[in-house]
Design an enzyme around this catalytic site. Structure first.
Site, short mmCIF file in Angstrom:
data_model
loop_
_atom_site.label_atom_id
_atom_site.label_comp_id
_atom_site.label_asym_id
_atom_site.label_seq_id
_atom_site.Cartn_x
_atom_site.Cartn_y
_atom_site.Cartn_z
N PHE A 144 -10.87 -3.70 10.28
CA PHE A 144 -11.87 -3.74 9.42
C PHE A 144 -11.35 -3.84 8.02
O PHE A 144 -10.48 -4.17 7.86
CB PHE A 144 -12.54 -2.18 9.72
CG PHE A 144 -11.58 -1.12 9.43
CD1 PHE A 144 -11.29 -0.67 7.84
CD2 PHE A 144 -10.81 -0.78 10.21
CE1 PHE A 144 -10.04 0.22 7.76
CE2 PHE A 144 -9.82 0.70 10.01
CZ PHE A 144 -9.45 0.84 8.62
N TYR A 178 0.64 -1.23 -0.06
CA TYR A 178 -0.16 -0.03 0.03
C TYR A 178 0.77 1.25 0.12
O TYR A 178 0.43 2.29 -0.33
CB TYR A 178 -1.00 0.04 1.07
CG TYR A 178 -1.99 -0.98 1.07
CD1 TYR A 178 -3.02 -0.97 -0.04
CD2 TYR A 178 -1.98 -2.32 1.95
CE1 TYR A 178 -4.12 -1.91 -0.18
CE2 TYR A 178 -2.85 -3.37 1.41
CZ TYR A 178 -4.02 -3.07 0.41
OH TYR A 178 -4.61 -4.04 0.51
#
Length: 426
Positions: A426, A138
């Site tokens: 999450f 990322y």
């Protein structure tokens, strides 16, 4: 050919195929039951679940709608993130990212990420967030690790706590409650905690339903125990969710209490809950769950060495979408000025900015002044919540000093009094 793969939001009838691709990418059981799929339908928000569709291909019985197969998945949803000082910022939370093994190295993640971040920027989100399963992916999209996770394992017999402990010493009390109680008591407590915790994120109603069994994604869901701490005045100031294994050896118990999450609005509440967990009959070890690196847990024990670090790693990753709003929203413990040259390969938030900050507030404006520091948008994200050191990043060659001494000045300005903490995944 990559051009034959279409990236677009899925429609609700395509949800079953999307979840099949998601489960396959995460190496989980591919097919969901009708009940699981119905539960996961609660996460469907039009436009926020992206799929990569490869076709046209011959009909496959594995595709419930007989259409083009989904070979990559991506989901985002609205979130709030707490900045240093307590400001609440709108965030684009990213999850459920997979690319099927047959379609790796074709740029599908880049296409999905670019589409989602552009939409988030257009909506006015200040940052994007994610929990990175793999470290090396990322950074190239402008994300930087912004909080750190630490897990402790407490060896209960070594703590030095009185095994006869029965109740908090401050006049409070601890009660065991059920999931319905937690759905009533938990949101308000969490709201108070997260508004004073940099790095904490919002929890939706669905979050509470999933953690208490009202909605179940997993057919093998196990109901946890819930302990609530109330102060002497009767106020709910702490909650712990935990489960236990069943491990006996030679007629002796060696059970472990595994903490899912523990929140307290005061040190007294946290101390009482940790002491309670260490006092449960048959429990010889307590696993802390996801805590901040500077959590007080070890020092709530007479012998802090009884709490041994068993995991420490990067946790919440942040991608800044609006440099001005991000730097102006947080607080600063001292006065100072910096000119930052921020590089952004995606073209979403780069530029040269002047930050003038003090305990009374901050302003951040585009400028043509000579920069003090040059850094990538990902490195700015790593230091924005105060967890990372600008001087360390400079030593690693990831921040460039355009003016001698600027890195240490930036450290003094950007570091916070405590480490940021994100308790959630999450």
């Amino acid at each position: 050919m990559t051009d034959a793969v279409e990236v677009r939001p899925i429609t609700e009838p395509e949800l079953a195929d999307w979840h099949r691709a998601l489960s396959t990418g995460f190496l989980q059981r591919p097919t969901l039951s009708a009940e699981q799929l119905e539960a996961r339908r609660r996460q469907f928000v039009p436009g926020r679940l992206l799929g990569a569709f490869d076709g046209p291909l011959p009909h496959s019985r594995l595709r419930s709608n007989g259409g083009t197969p989904i070979v990559a998945t991506f989901r985002s949803f609205d979130q709030e993130l707490t900045a240093v000082g307590g400001a609440i910022l709108p965030a684009d939370a990213i999850s459920n990212v997979t690319v099927t093994a047959t379609h790796r190295r074709r740029g599908l993640l880049t296409r999905m990420m670019s589409q989602d971040l552009a939409a988030a920027k257009e909506r006015g989100d200040v940052v994007a967030t994610l929990i990175a399963a793999e470290y090396r992916i990322y950074g190239r999209y402008g994300f930087g690790p912004a909080t750190t996770l630490t897990e402790w394992t407490v060896e209960v017999p070594r703590t030095g706590l009185d095994p006869r402990w029965a109740r908090p010493e401050d006049g409070g009390r601890i009660d065991l409650v059920d999931g319905e109680d937690i759905r009533k008591l938990g949101p308000d407590l969490h709201e108070r905690v997260r508004r004073s915790t940099p790095g904490a994120v919002s929890r939706s109603e669905l979050w509470w339903q999933l953690r208490t069994g009202a909605v179940r994604f997993d057919e093998e869901w196990k109901e946890p125990y819930f302990a609530v701490y109330r102060s002497a005045a009767g106020e709910v100031e702490g909650i712990a969710s935990y489960e236990s294994d069943d491990n006996w050896q030679g007629k002796q118990p060696y059970n472990t209490a595994d903490v899912h999450w523990l929140l307290g609005t005061t040190p007294a509440a946290e101390r009482a809950l940790w002491h309670y967990l260490c006092s449960i009959d048959w429990i010889t070890r307590v696993k802390s769950g996801w805590r901040s690196p500077d959590d007080l847990l070890p020092h709530y024990l007479p012998d802090p060495r009884a709490a041994r670090i068993t995991n420490q790693a990067d946790w919440l990753w942040v991608r800044i979408l609006d440099v001005v709003r991000a730097l102006e929203a947080r607080t600063y413990d001292r006065a100072g000025s910096l000119v930052l040259e921020v590089a952004d390969r995606q073209g979403l938030a780069g530029g040269r900015f002047r930050l003038d900050a003090s305990p009374d507030g901050a302003s951040c404006t585009p400028t043509t002044d000579t920069p003090d520091l040059a850094l990538d948008i990902a490195e700015l994200a790593s230091v924005w919540l105060g967890d990372q050191s600008v001087a360390r990043l400079h030593a690693l060659g990831r921040v460039q000093e355009e003016r001698v001494g600027a890195a240490r000045e930036a450290d003094a300005l950007l570091r916070a009094s405590g480490r940021p903490w994100c308790p959630d995944i999450f």
